[in-house]
Design a protein around this motif. Structure first.
Motif, PDB file in Angstrom:
ATOM      1  N   UNK A 129      -9.091  21.173  17.577  1.00  0.00           N
ATOM      2  CA  UNK A 129     -10.537  20.971  17.656  1.00  0.00           C
ATOM      3  C   UNK A 129     -11.061  19.738  16.953  1.00  0.00           C
ATOM      4  N   UNK A 130     -10.175  18.858  16.525  1.00  0.00           N
ATOM      5  CA  UNK A 130     -10.575  17.705  15.723  1.00  0.00           C
ATOM      6  C   UNK A 130     -11.647  16.851  16.408  1.00  0.00           C
ATOM      7  N   UNK A 131     -11.453  16.496  17.671  1.00  0.00           N
ATOM      8  CA  UNK A 131     -12.428  15.635  18.356  1.00  0.00           C
ATOM      9  C   UNK A 131     -13.772  16.331  18.514  1.00  0.00           C
ATOM     10  N   UNK A 132     -13.756  17.609  18.812  1.00  0.00           N
ATOM     11  CA  UNK A 132     -15.008  18.359  18.932  1.00  0.00           C
ATOM     12  C   UNK A 132     -15.745  18.466  17.612  1.00  0.00           C
ATOM     13  N   UNK A 133     -14.997  18.585  16.529  1.00  0.00           N
ATOM     14  CA  UNK A 133     -15.620  18.639  15.205  1.00  0.00           C
ATOM     15  C   UNK A 133     -16.284  17.301  14.902  1.00  0.00           C
ATOM     16  N   UNK A 134     -15.607  16.203  15.218  1.00  0.00           N
ATOM     17  CA  UNK A 134     -16.202  14.876  15.030  1.00  0.00           C
ATOM     18  C   UNK A 134     -17.457  14.750  15.891  1.00  0.00           C
ATOM     19  N   UNK A 135     -17.399  15.183  17.156  1.00  0.00           N
ATOM     20  CA  UNK A 135     -18.573  15.127  18.035  1.00  0.00           C
ATOM     21  C   UNK A 135     -19.732  15.919  17.435  1.00  0.00           C
ATOM     22  N   UNK A 136     -19.426  17.082  16.880  1.00  0.00           N
ATOM     23  CA  UNK A 136     -20.459  17.901  16.224  1.00  0.00           C
ATOM     24  C   UNK A 136     -21.138  17.100  15.113  1.00  0.00           C
ATOM     25  N   UNK A 137     -20.342  16.482  14.239  1.00  0.00           N
ATOM     26  CA  UNK A 137     -20.898  15.719  13.120  1.00  0.00           C
ATOM     27  C   UNK A 137     -21.604  14.450  13.570  1.00  0.00           C
ATOM     28  N   UNK A 138     -21.294  13.952  14.748  1.00  0.00           N
ATOM     29  CA  UNK A 138     -21.974  12.763  15.272  1.00  0.00           C
ATOM     30  C   UNK A 138     -23.257  13.109  16.021  1.00  0.00           C
ATOM     31  N   UNK A 139     -23.634  14.382  15.998  1.00  0.00           N
ATOM     32  CA  UNK A 139     -24.932  14.768  16.541  1.00  0.00           C
ATOM     33  C   UNK A 139     -24.939  15.319  17.947  1.00  0.00           C
ATOM     34  N   UNK A 140     -23.794  15.778  18.444  1.00  0.00           N
ATOM     35  CA  UNK A 140     -23.801  16.427  19.766  1.00  0.00           C
ATOM     36  C   UNK A 140     -24.782  17.598  19.723  1.00  0.00           C
TER      37      UNK A 140
END
Length: 175
Positions: A93-104
């Motif tokens: 889930x690493x990329x999704x976690x980054x997307x979450x923190x980038x404001x998805x």
């Protein structure tokens, strides 16, 4: 959506001999897991539990493609900011976690393998992405490629961005 009993090795049939010896044959034992930390600039530290040296499923390891994908998102946060993001074959889930923190506006993590989903849910909780709330049913779901796509579209709707790293590594994954 109801989950099916499914593991990654089910799709390989006769080409399992092409895989690293024993990659799909260990038990999904807690002793095989380790937690790694990612300190990307501009977002909170991310902790991910995965299986490093000998993953029992490819989805239980963090592969280089996910790290490259994260760096791309960090350089281009507008790609996911305020968007509904679908991560296919999420693995850890690493990329999704980054997307979450980038404001998805919303991230939908998916994988087919049940042991991977269990670890993925653990990682979402480890990073406290749901706060004090219980993890909603529509945040981390089973999606087996080529199965139930109409139901998934009806249930989750269209997504704005699809993220997929290290998902297509064998010809049978393309069916």
């Amino acid at each position: 959506m109801e989950e099916k009993e499914w593991i990654e090795s089910d799709i390989y049939d006769d080409d399992t001999e092409d895989q690293s010896p024993g990659i799909f044959h260990f038990e999904n034992d807690e002793d095989y897991f380790e937690t790694v930390e990612y300190n990307f600039a501009g977002i909170p530290m991310i902790r991910v539990r995965h299986q490093g040296d000998y993953p029992t499923s490819t989805g239980l390891a963090v592969w280089a493609g996910a790290e490259v994908g994260c760096r791309h998102l960090l350089k281009h946060p507008h790609v996911v900011a305020d968007k509904k993001v679908l991560e296919l074959g999420s693995g850890s889930g690493l990329c999704g976690i980054v997307a979450h923190y980038l404001g998805a506006s919303k991230v939908l993590w998916t994988d087919g393998d049940q042991s991977v989903l269990k670890n993925l849910r653990y990682n979402i909780g480890l990073n406290n992405l749901c706060g004090e709330q219980q993890m909603p049913d529509d945040i981390c779901v089973q999606l087996i490629w080529g199965h139930g796509l109409e139901k998934a579209l009806t249930t989750f709707g269209k997504q704005d961005v699809i993220v997929a790293c290290d998902c297509v590594y064998m010809s049978k994954s393309l069916k």
